[in-house]
Motif scaffolding. Structure first.
Motif, PDB file in Angstrom:
ATOM      1  N   ILE A   1       0.862  -1.176   0.000  1.00  0.00           N
ATOM      2  CA  ILE A   1       0.000   0.000   0.000  1.00  0.00           C
ATOM      3  C   ILE A   1       0.896   1.223   0.000  1.00  0.00           C
ATOM      4  N   THR A   2       0.620   2.186  -0.864  1.00  0.00           N
ATOM      5  CA  THR A   2       1.264   3.486  -0.777  1.00  0.00           C
ATOM      6  C   THR A   2       0.214   4.508  -0.356  1.00  0.00           C
ATOM      7  N   VAL A   3       0.640   5.456   0.480  1.00  0.00           N
ATOM      8  CA  VAL A   3      -0.256   6.469   1.027  1.00  0.00           C
ATOM      9  C   VAL A   3       0.276   7.849   0.653  1.00  0.00           C
ATOM     10  N   HIS A   4      -0.601   8.696   0.122  1.00  0.00           N
ATOM     11  CA  HIS A   4      -0.265  10.091  -0.160  1.00  0.00           C
ATOM     12  C   HIS A   4      -1.166  10.999   0.652  1.00  0.00           C
ATOM     13  N   SER A   5      -0.607  12.078   1.144  1.00  0.00           N
ATOM     14  CA  SER A   5      -1.410  13.065   1.850  1.00  0.00           C
ATOM     15  C   SER A   5      -2.188  13.907   0.841  1.00  0.00           C
TER      16      SER A   5
ATOM     17  N   GLY B   1      -6.922  20.353  -1.754  1.00  0.00           N
ATOM     18  CA  GLY B   1      -7.339  19.209  -2.557  1.00  0.00           C
ATOM     19  C   GLY B   1      -6.263  18.647  -3.457  1.00  0.00           C
ATOM     20  N   THR B   2      -5.134  19.345  -3.586  1.00  0.00           N
ATOM     21  CA  THR B   2      -4.039  18.808  -4.385  1.00  0.00           C
ATOM     22  C   THR B   2      -3.373  17.664  -3.625  1.00  0.00           C
ATOM     23  N   ILE B   3      -2.616  16.856  -4.365  1.00  0.00           N
ATOM     24  CA  ILE B   3      -1.977  15.681  -3.768  1.00  0.00           C
ATOM     25  C   ILE B   3      -0.607  16.062  -3.219  1.00  0.00           C
ATOM     26  N   GLY B   4      -0.379  15.692  -1.964  1.00  0.00           N
ATOM     27  CA  GLY B   4       0.894  15.961  -1.319  1.00  0.00           C
ATOM     28  C   GLY B   4       1.879  14.819  -1.503  1.00  0.00           C
ATOM     29  N   LYS B   5       2.858  14.799  -0.653  1.00  0.00           N
ATOM     30  CA  LYS B   5       3.926  13.802  -0.750  1.00  0.00           C
ATOM     31  C   LYS B   5       3.450  12.444  -0.245  1.00  0.00           C
ATOM     32  N   ALA B   6       4.188  11.423  -0.657  1.00  0.00           N
ATOM     33  CA  ALA B   6       3.943  10.086  -0.133  1.00  0.00           C
ATOM     34  C   ALA B   6       4.301  10.051   1.351  1.00  0.00           C
ATOM     35  N   VAL B   7       3.487   9.345   2.129  1.00  0.00           N
ATOM     36  CA  VAL B   7       3.724   9.206   3.561  1.00  0.00           C
ATOM     37  C   VAL B   7       4.698   8.048   3.774  1.00  0.00           C
TER      38      VAL B   7
END
Length: 389
Positions: A116-120, A125-131
């Motif tokens: 699983i990869t998680v992004h903030s 509403g834009t996509i942040g960095k991977a957690v």
């Protein structure tokens, strides 16, 4: 609330918007956009202002080297516009979801390794960095879906496993949950009935108000109901039901598919899929099997499902379907065209969007079908319905 409802259909890297007239069941095609690569799955933000789309240039068990998750703003008319920059993924994602708080995107991967990869998700509403995930976790043999629990404090991998082959034994399946805090996953619990053997879950859905989980078993063509006790899925299903109308005459490549609980929590729907072909005069022709939606009524005290209906989809291999938020319509999306024998000739049945009216008792009444063009190896791989904000 404007009352507007939009349907989005994905064919390869093209995402097409339809306006949905819930009263008449009419789908009005509007506009299309292109995304970075073939669409694998998509999920709306809880605010219904954004749609997150996962793309890849690969496919099932196919190597990919161009994978992204992108954000699109949903306009008042349903039109999609890119919102911020796409974020890269290191491998193809088979499924994705957004957590109930709208703070994180989760992508599930099964090739070349499970995970699983998680992004903030940023405040705009834009996509942040991977957690960053500090823990090495067991995501299973072949994940096919990732979901967050309604509480938002745990994630779930639906690990389908694999059926036995002539050269290898069966890979057992499981439902694997993980604690989640601030987007970081940690060790949770595993539910693997019968040791996971003869258990091949593909998708699950949660009841909207009761601690019940419903799972479709792709490999065994079954529906399971699991109770959730203190945030843990019980080890054995409380109820097991067949999904097929004729479980004694199973065609080759007959597989259960997506599952959705009705917004009211009173019914559950499961897709049965078949697309096996045989050769007829040099052409591939449908070899038989069930393509329908199995409809179950749920006992509101126990959660027990009782089969009520099999509704023909008038198409082949429904990979995704959705109910509109009011629970009035159900629309199925088949992945490709397929030829069938009609009398002494052949007829091609295109990929399609099939529209059903949902009755007061949860039953499905077929209304109309909209053909969807798929050329060559193109597939209608995802479809979803979003209500306007």
């Amino acid at each position: 609330m404007t009352g507007k409802v939009f349907l989005y259909s994905a064919v390869d890297n093209v995402l097409t918007q339809y306006q949905v007239d819930v009263a008449s069941g009419v789908l009005e095609r509007r506009c299309s956009i292109q995304v970075p690569a073939k669409i694998q799955y998509a999920w709306p933000h809880p605010s219904r202002q954004y749609l997150y789309v996962t793309t890849s240039n690969g496919g099932p068990r196919v190597k990919s080297d161009y994978n992204h998750v992108s954000a699109f703003a949903i306009g008042p008319d349903g039109a999609l516009t890119q919102h911020g920059n796409p974020q890269p993924l290191d491998r193809r994602a088979v499924h994705m979801c957004v957590d109930p708080t709208g703070q994180f995107i989760l992508n599930a991967h099964n090739h070349p390794m499970s995970g699983i990869t998680v992004h903030s998700i940023n405040a705009d509403g834009t996509i942040g960095k991977a957690v960053e995930q500090p823990h090495s976790l067991d995501y299973g043999i072949y994940p096919h879906q990732v979901m967050t629990f309604p509480s938002g404090d745990a994630a779930l991998i639906v690990d389908r496993g694999n059926k036995p082959q002539s050269d290898k034994p069966e890979d057992p399946g499981a439902l694997r949950s993980f604690k989640m805090r601030n987007g970081v996953l940690d060790v949770g619990n595993v539910a693997a009935p019968w040791g996971g053997y003869g258990f091949g879950p593909r998708h699950v859905d949660f009841h909207p108000s009761k601690p019940w989980l419903y799972a479709s078993d792709e490999r065994m063509n079954r529906l399971y109901m699991f109770r959730i006790i203190d945030g843990r899925i019980e080890q054995e299903p409380a109820y097991t039901r067949e999904t097929l109308a004729d479980s004694k005459s199973v065609a080759a490549r007959q597989i259960a598919g997506p599952i959705h609980v009705h917004p009211s929590g009173r019914y559950v729907y499961v897709a049965n899929r078949a697309d096996h072909t045989i050769e007829r005069d040099g052409q591939k022709v449908f070899a038989g099997g069930e393509n329908n939606i199995a409809v179950y009524v749920l006992d509101q005290d126990t959660g027990e499902p009782q089969l009520m209906q099999h509704a023909d989809t008038h198409s082949f291999h429904v990979r995704t379907f959705a109910c509109d938020p009011s629970g009035s319509l159900l629309v199925t999306a088949s992945i490709k065209a397929l030829s069938v024998e009609v009398g002494t000739g052949l007829k091609e049945v295109p990929a399609a969007l099939s529209v059903f009216r949902i009755g007061a008792d949860g039953s499905l009444d077929f209304m109309q079908k909209y053909d969807v063009e798929t050329s060559g190896n193109e597939l209608q791989y995802w479809m979803g319905i979003v209500s306007a904000k």
